[in-house]
Scaffold this motif. Structure first.
Motif, PDB file in Angstrom:
ATOM      1  N   THR A 122      -1.313   0.475  -9.033  1.00 15.35           N
ATOM      2  CA  THR A 122      -0.978   0.773  -7.775  1.00 15.35           C
ATOM      3  C   THR A 122      -1.945   1.571  -6.613  1.00 15.35           C
ATOM      4  OG1 THR A 122       1.189   0.033  -8.220  1.00 15.35           O
ATOM      5  CG2 THR A 122       0.984   1.273  -6.332  1.00 15.35           C
ATOM      6  N   THR A 123      -2.152   2.821  -7.367  1.00 17.13           N
ATOM      7  CA  THR A 123      -2.931   3.520  -6.679  1.00 17.13           C
ATOM      8  C   THR A 123      -4.270   3.042  -6.104  1.00 17.13           C
ATOM      9  OG1 THR A 123      -2.306   5.447  -7.825  1.00 17.13           O
ATOM     10  CG2 THR A 123      -3.944   5.946  -6.766  1.00 17.13           C
ATOM     11  N   THR A 124      -4.879   2.146  -6.928  1.00 16.54           N
ATOM     12  CA  THR A 124      -6.148   1.383  -6.586  1.00 16.54           C
ATOM     13  C   THR A 124      -5.848   0.558  -5.353  1.00 16.54           C
ATOM     14  OG1 THR A 124      -6.753   1.171  -8.984  1.00 16.54           O
ATOM     15  CG2 THR A 124      -7.766  -0.239  -7.190  1.00 16.54           C
ATOM     16  N   VAL A 125      -4.829  -0.116  -5.231  1.00 16.77           N
ATOM     17  CA  VAL A 125      -4.640  -0.867  -4.104  1.00 16.77           C
ATOM     18  C   VAL A 125      -4.225  -0.110  -2.851  1.00 16.77           C
ATOM     19  CG1 VAL A 125      -4.248  -2.898  -5.361  1.00 16.77           C
ATOM     20  CG2 VAL A 125      -2.267  -1.531  -4.871  1.00 16.77           C
ATOM     21  N   ASP A 126      -3.412   1.208  -3.120  1.00 16.93           N
ATOM     22  CA  ASP A 126      -3.051   2.027  -2.216  1.00 16.93           C
ATOM     23  C   ASP A 126      -4.027   2.559  -1.145  1.00 16.93           C
ATOM     24  OD1 ASP A 126      -0.307   1.574  -2.221  1.00 16.93           O
ATOM     25  OD2 ASP A 126       0.171   3.465  -3.643  1.00 16.93           O
ATOM     26  N   LEU A 127      -5.333   2.708  -1.987  1.00 15.65           N
ATOM     27  CA  LEU A 127      -6.683   3.333  -1.262  1.00 15.65           C
ATOM     28  C   LEU A 127      -7.250   2.374  -0.521  1.00 15.65           C
ATOM     29  CD1 LEU A 127      -8.102   4.847  -4.468  1.00 15.65           C
ATOM     30  CD2 LEU A 127      -7.046   6.249  -2.553  1.00 15.65           C
ATOM     31  N   LEU A 128      -6.706   0.995  -0.593  1.00 15.28           N
ATOM     32  CA  LEU A 128      -7.421   0.156   0.080  1.00 15.28           C
ATOM     33  C   LEU A 128      -6.861   0.109   1.704  1.00 15.28           C
ATOM     34  CD1 LEU A 128      -9.330  -2.458   0.616  1.00 15.28           C
ATOM     35  CD2 LEU A 128      -7.342  -3.914  -0.391  1.00 15.28           C
ATOM     36  N   SER A 129      -5.291   0.342   1.752  1.00 11.42           N
ATOM     37  CA  SER A 129      -4.958   0.654   2.850  1.00 11.42           C
ATOM     38  C   SER A 129      -4.904   1.986   3.317  1.00 11.42           C
ATOM     39  CB  SER A 129      -3.497   0.132   2.984  1.00 11.42           C
ATOM     40  OG  SER A 129      -3.538  -1.388   2.575  1.00 11.42           O
ATOM     41  N   ARG A 130      -5.492   3.023   2.752  1.00 12.82           N
ATOM     42  CA  ARG A 130      -5.470   4.509   3.182  1.00 12.82           C
ATOM     43  C   ARG A 130      -4.143   5.094   3.133  1.00 12.82           C
ATOM     44  NH1 ARG A 130      -8.625   6.744   8.092  1.00 12.82           N
ATOM     45  NH2 ARG A 130      -8.398   8.653   6.653  1.00 12.82           N
ATOM     46  N   PHE A 131      -3.291   4.602   2.303  1.00 10.00           N
ATOM     47  CA  PHE A 131      -1.985   5.269   2.031  1.00 10.00           C
ATOM     48  C   PHE A 131      -2.384   6.677   1.498  1.00 10.00           C
ATOM     49  CE2 PHE A 131       0.281   1.165   1.540  1.00 10.00           C
ATOM     50  CZ  PHE A 131       0.356   0.739   2.567  1.00 10.00           C
ATOM     51  N   TYR A 132      -3.506   6.800   0.680  1.00  5.22           N
ATOM     52  CA  TYR A 132      -4.082   8.138   0.397  1.00  5.22           C
ATOM     53  C   TYR A 132      -5.784   7.948   0.449  1.00  5.22           C
ATOM     54  CZ  TYR A 132      -0.251   7.489  -2.967  1.00  5.22           C
ATOM     55  OH  TYR A 132       1.069   7.444  -3.447  1.00  5.22           O
ATOM     56  N   ASP A 133      -6.405   9.041   0.764  1.00  2.45           N
ATOM     57  CA  ASP A 133      -8.007   8.941   0.638  1.00  2.45           C
ATOM     58  C   ASP A 133      -8.374   9.321  -0.780  1.00  2.45           C
ATOM     59  OD1 ASP A 133      -8.638   8.176   3.089  1.00  2.45           O
ATOM     60  OD2 ASP A 133      -8.202  10.047   4.066  1.00  2.45           O
ATOM     61  N   VAL A 134      -9.520   8.676  -0.858  1.00  5.03           N
ATOM     62  CA  VAL A 134     -10.254   8.998  -2.187  1.00  5.03           C
ATOM     63  C   VAL A 134     -10.648  10.287  -2.333  1.00  5.03           C
ATOM     64  CG1 VAL A 134     -11.209   6.473  -2.311  1.00  5.03           C
ATOM     65  CG2 VAL A 134     -12.451   8.349  -1.273  1.00  5.03           C
ATOM     66  N   GLY A 135     -10.705  10.677  -3.654  1.00  9.30           N
ATOM     67  CA  GLY A 135     -11.328  12.205  -3.886  1.00  9.30           C
ATOM     68  C   GLY A 135     -12.761  12.141  -3.764  1.00  9.30           C
ATOM     69  N   SER A 136     -13.385  11.198  -4.501  1.00 11.18           N
ATOM     70  CA  SER A 136     -14.941  11.008  -4.417  1.00 11.18           C
ATOM     71  C   SER A 136     -14.935   9.479  -4.497  1.00 11.18           C
ATOM     72  CB  SER A 136     -15.680  11.908  -5.355  1.00 11.18           C
ATOM     73  OG  SER A 136     -15.073  11.504  -6.663  1.00 11.18           O
ATOM     74  N   GLY A 137     -16.343   9.196  -4.133  1.00  8.28           N
ATOM     75  CA  GLY A 137     -16.885   7.536  -4.068  1.00  8.28           C
ATOM     76  C   GLY A 137     -16.155   7.103  -2.911  1.00  8.28           C
ATOM     77  N   ARG A 138     -16.167   5.597  -2.783  1.00  6.62           N
ATOM     78  CA  ARG A 138     -15.661   5.077  -1.672  1.00  6.62           C
ATOM     79  C   ARG A 138     -14.931   3.849  -1.691  1.00  6.62           C
ATOM     80  NH1 ARG A 138     -19.633   2.260   2.544  1.00  6.62           N
ATOM     81  NH2 ARG A 138     -20.447   0.982   1.383  1.00  6.62           N
TER      82      ARG A 138
END
Length: 604
Positions: free
Chosen positions: A408-424
């Motif tokens: 779920t965290t993986t797909v939440d990063l797609l909609s920017r519910f969170y921002d990645v720590g590193s990478g993109r």
């Protein structure tokens, strides 16, 4: 007082109303002042306390000269019309000045109303906007009841304690200044004598105010706990009753309520002490004035009429002084609530658009995860580690793995519910952090395992803020296999669904959410356990709706029921925040690894 000063910066939006309020407050103060100052010379002449003046001195802005003018005209009135007429004129003048005084006071309050309501509106808007822009991790760390307490109880406390005190701070200090200047003009030594006693009064007020602030902090914190308990027990009332925990839950709430009541009693006692304490101190000062001023009158250093005027003016200082002190105490209590509100507003984890964010209205090629690492703010361990993934347009990718593995965290990063720590994370080579949030989230449609519907009509739930005709809504509902059960409802598409959609089943809620996603028509679709909580019949109906929804779209499916994703173009297997396997259903079975073990645990 830093937060109060910050709160008052909202005044810049109401400069016109503020100017009018100050203007009419000033007129009110002067009208009140003249209504009092007229009494002393009139009484002095009428009752023969001073000799009548037959010749007017040259006019100067001096207290003695102004009083001599008043003595002269009252004396002339006595000689021509008699004492009764002079008393009648005195009464009429006093009523006229009182009329203007109260009119000006009302006009000041009239224009203050716009400021008072506007300040709270601005604060509430800023608070709500900030909450809506906080990442999902913030809400997992905070209790919803405490946030509700800040938005309701604390906001009401600010409105009552601070905003209602604004009039006192705008009007009463003017009263004090004008009347104090008059007292200086009448007898400076007597005023200096008062100022010797004043520091003691301010010291006592400061001590009580400091203790009130500390108690107010605790009371607001306890109220947050109470609202959290109410919110949790209402949400879990079915579980509480099934485990026969009613008495336990009630006792726990009563203990919290008792602790809150104890703290609140302390706050009320300290605040209620303000009024009698201030009055007692001011009366003590008044007695000292009567003694000191009486000595000056007996020693003929001060005229009796001037002493009467001095005492009258000082007594008129008592009410605004008490109001100012009470406003100070209220400010202390309101400051605690204001600090709790600004603590949320000042959260620095808010996800906003960058200044140079770009517009992106379409999806052309692929979604890319490049060496993505992520951890939550309150955690020292990564939830995702070195996630690299490409999802081509038009393909269906499935994410599987144990709970907590990072799907779920993986797909939440797609909609920017969170921002990645590193990478993109990128869409068509554009980093999602560089895309305007509105555009980014318009590209992604989502269906969760816990479908959310509003306490509103079916139509409004499907539209969900989007402009659509009834025909478009019905078409979306048909594709979602929802039209038939909607038409069986009492009012059809105008039927209210109840709080959290309690008037319909879980499968029906899910199909309304799917209709919402169909109407949104986003090119990228995220399905997060969309059928995990449904029975077999409902799952079949929802699966048919999902198939219609996924047609022609790029889909990312998170599933525990592996039967729902066996035909996916690619299956990604997660374990402990890592991708451990990837491939089609048949390829992964042939590996006889993590995916094969998951399949063996289920009946396909």
């Amino acid at each position: 007082m830093k937060q109060i000063g910050r709160f008052f910066t909202y005044f810049k939006n109401y400069k016109g109303y503020l100017a009018l309020n100050l203007f009419f407050n000033l007129l009110f103060v002067f009208a009140s002042f003249f209504s009092i100052t007229l009494i002393a010379p009139f009484l002095a002449v009428i009752f023969g306390m001073v000799d009548k003046i037959s010749v007017l001195p040259p006019f100067r802005l001096n207290a003695d000269v102004l009083l001599q003018y008043a003595y002269y005209y009252v004396g002339q009135m006595q000689d021509i019309y008699g004492n009764l007429v002079a008393l009648s004129v005195l009464a009429i003048c006093f009523v006229v000045f009182s009329l203007f005084s109260n009119l000006f006071r009302y006009l000041g309050m009239y224009y203050l109303a716009y400021i008072r309501s506007g300040l709270i509106r601005n604060l509430r808007d800023e608070f709500y906007t900030r909450i809506m822009n906080l990442p999902l991790s913030y809400f997992s760390e905070q209790r919803k009841g405490d946030l509700i307490s800040r938005a309701t109880s604390d906001m009401n406390e600010v409105e009552w304690a601070i905003v209602t005190s604004i009039q006192s701070f705008f009007k009463d200090p003017l009263n004090v200044i004008v009347f104090l200047m008059a007292l200086f003009a009448i007898n400076t030594p007597l005023v200096l004598f008062i100022l010797l006693v004043l520091p003691l009064v301010l010291y006592v007020i400061g001590i009580v105010g400091k203790k009130l602030k500390a108690g107010a902090d605790q009371s607001q914190l306890r109220m947050g706990g109470i609202l959290s308990s109410i919110e949790e027990t209402i949400s879990g009332v079915r579980l509480i009753k099934s485990f026969n925990l009613l008495n336990y839950t009630i006792e726990r709430f009563e203990k919290k309520n008792a602790r809150y009541t104890k703290v609140l009693n302390q706050v009320h006692r300290r605040r209620d002490l303000a009024d009698p304490l201030t009055e007692l101190l001011l009366i003590a000062v008044l007695m000292a004035i009567l003694w000191f001023g009486g000595c000056q009158v007996l020693n003929q250093h001060l005229h009796a009429d001037m002493f009467i005027l001095f005492v009258l003016l000082f007594t008129r200082l008592i009410a605004p002084a008490k109001a100012t002190v009470n406003a100070y105490y209220n400010m202390q209590k309101g400051r605690a609530a204001l600090e709790r509100i600004y603590k949320v507003i000042d959260e620095n984890v808010v996800i906003f658009d960058k200044i140079d964010s770009i517009c992106k209205l379409d999806f052309k090629d692929k979604i890319t995860y490049e060496h993505v690492y992520f951890r939550y703010l309150d955690s020292e361990e990564n939830v995702l580690e070195d996630i690299s993934l490409e999802i081509p347009k038009g393909k269906t990718f499935a994410l599987v793995g144990a709970s907590g593995s990072g799907k779920t965290t993986t797909v939440d990063l797609l909609s920017r519910f969170y921002d990645v720590g590193s990478g993109r994370v990128a869409i068509d080579t554009c980093d999602v952090r560089n895309i305007k949030l509105k555009d980014l989230r318009n590209l992604v449609g989502m269906v969760d395992q816990q479908p959310f519907v509003w306490n509103d009509t079916v139509t409004n739930n499907i539209c969900f803020g989007r402009k659509a005709s009834l025909e478009q809504v019905i078409e979306a509902a048909k594709k979602a296999n929802a039209h038939e059960f909607i038409m069986d409802m009492p009012q059809g598409y105008d039927t209210l669904l109840g709080d959290m959609g309690m008037n319909i089943s879980g499968g029906q809620r899910q199909r309304i959410v799917i209709a919402r996603a169909i109407l949104k028509n986003a090119p990228i679709l995220v399905l997060d356990e969309a059928t995990s909580a449904l029975d077999t019949e409902s799952e079949l109906q929802v699966q048919q709706a999902l198939s219609a929804l996924m047609k022609g779209r790029t889909s990312v499916v998170i599933a525990h029921r592996l039967s729902t994703i066996r035909h996916a173009d690619c299956i990604i297997v997660y374990d402990g925040g890592h991708i451990v396997e990837r491939g089609t259903h048949e390829e992964l079975l042939a590996l006889k690894g993590a995916y094969a073990r998951l399949v063996n645990l289920q009946v396909l």
